[in-house]
Design a protein around this motif. Structure first.
Motif, PDB file in Angstrom:
ATOM      1  N   GLU A   1      -9.465   1.138  -0.583  1.00 12.71           N
ATOM      2  CA  GLU A   1      -9.463   2.404   0.127  1.00 12.71           C
ATOM      3  C   GLU A   1     -10.868   2.996   0.130  1.00 12.71           C
ATOM      4  OE1 GLU A   1      -6.617   4.103   1.704  1.00 12.71           O
ATOM      5  OE2 GLU A   1      -6.235   1.958   1.672  1.00 12.71           O
ATOM      6  N   THR A   2     -10.984   4.143   0.747  1.00 14.72           N
ATOM      7  CA  THR A   2     -12.300   4.771   0.850  1.00 14.72           C
ATOM      8  C   THR A   2     -12.706   5.297  -0.520  1.00 14.72           C
ATOM      9  OG1 THR A   2     -11.694   5.448   3.078  1.00 14.72           O
ATOM     10  CG2 THR A   2     -13.644   6.468   2.111  1.00 14.72           C
TER      11      THR A   2
ATOM     12  N   ILE B   1      -6.668  -4.550  -1.011  1.00 11.23           N
ATOM     13  CA  ILE B   1      -6.725  -3.162  -0.582  1.00 11.23           C
ATOM     14  C   ILE B   1      -7.978  -2.542  -1.191  1.00 11.23           C
ATOM     15  CG2 ILE B   1      -5.672  -0.864  -0.691  1.00 11.23           C
ATOM     16  CD1 ILE B   1      -2.961  -2.230  -0.911  1.00 11.23           C
TER      17      ILE B   1
ATOM     18  N   ASN C   1       0.854  -1.176   0.000  1.00  8.55           N
ATOM     19  CA  ASN C   1       0.000   0.000   0.000  1.00  8.55           C
ATOM     20  C   ASN C   1       0.893   1.229   0.000  1.00  8.55           C
ATOM     21  OD1 ASN C   1      -1.960   1.904   0.305  1.00  8.55           O
ATOM     22  ND2 ASN C   1      -3.058   0.795   1.902  1.00  8.55           N
TER      23      ASN C   1
ATOM     24  N   LYS D   1      -3.459   8.653  -5.535  1.00  8.46           N
ATOM     25  CA  LYS D   1      -3.998   7.921  -4.402  1.00  8.46           C
ATOM     26  C   LYS D   1      -4.429   6.531  -4.837  1.00  8.46           C
ATOM     27  CE  LYS D   1      -7.468   8.414  -0.749  1.00  8.46           C
ATOM     28  NZ  LYS D   1      -6.638   7.705   0.222  1.00  8.46           N
TER      29      LYS D   1
END
Lengths: 114, 114
Positions: free
Chosen positions: B58-59, B56, A101, B44
């Motif tokens: 993410e938001t 993974i 990550n 990002k």
């Protein structure tokens, strides 16, 4: 939380002069640090990484970076800049235990002037 | 041969539409990623898959759904596109999840929402 900062939005240097692009990091535990370069309309290209070992890391295209634990820095350097080095440079740190990550810094635009 | 290829390179569409971006890597890597780069060049991570398994997430709004039919492909489907989705989306891959494995990036898909 892991993070990286690149304090300079823009770095200008004359061709043939040494260049430095700065990066500082904040991590818990041992840092895994990377530098990437992005040319216009292209994806990021890996330059070099620090995992462990020698503090001076050598990478692609004559670039090197110095890991400094006391200053929490990982600055990118090149002894003699080329006009073709002009690009956007990203410092990155790995976040988390599973190792993939990436957290990227905001980028520094390098302009090498002829 | 292109190592990580994304299609399409450019995508211009209306708000509210549904679109997909495809990614393929021929490096034999086990892990693939999607990143979003905004207009200020901030990068990002959105998703990561290892051997077709999500590792993974993410938001990210659930309008974004990644799909990995096999470990060489990771596609991104976006429902009900919004103006804020305009960005460059990068696919990347790496060999496994071990810390220190550099990621290889595609050249991006430039998504513009009208």
């Amino acid at each position: 939380a892991q993070s990286v900062a690149q304090p300079e939005d823009q770095v200008n240097v004359a061709e043939g002069n040494p260049l430095t692009v700065k990066c500082t990091y904040s991590v818990s535990g041992n840092p895994y640090l990377f530098w990437y370069v992005q040319y216009p309309n292209r994806g990021l290209q890996f330059l070099l990484k620090y995992i462990t070992g020698d503090n001076l890391v050598k990478g692609s295209y004559g670039f090197e970076a110095e890991f400094n634990k006391s200053q929490t820095s990982f600055h990118l350097k090149k002894p003699s800049a080329l006009v073709s080095d002009s690009a956007l440079y990203f410092c990155a740190v790995i976040r988390g235990n599973y190792g993939q990550n990436f957290v990227f810094g905001p980028g520094t635009r390098l302009s090498v002037l002829p | 041969d292109t190592a990580v290829s994304q299609t399409p390179k450019y995508l211009v569409t209306q708000m509210g539409n549904d679109k997909s971006i495809k990614c393929e890597q021929n490096l034999g890597h086990d892990t693939m990623y999607w990143y979003k780069q905004d207009s200020k060049k901030f990068l990002k991570i959105m998703f990561s898959y290892n051997n077709k398994e999500l590792i993974i997430n993410e938001t990210v709004p659930n309008r974004f759904s990644p799909k990995s039919p096999d470990k060489a492909h990771l596609n991104l489907h976006i429902n009900s596109l919004e103006l804020g989705d305009s960005a460059v989306y990068f696919c990347a891959s790496s060999r496994g999840q071990g810390a220190g494995q550099p990621q290889h990036f595609g050249d991006g898909t430039r998504l513009s929402i009208l």
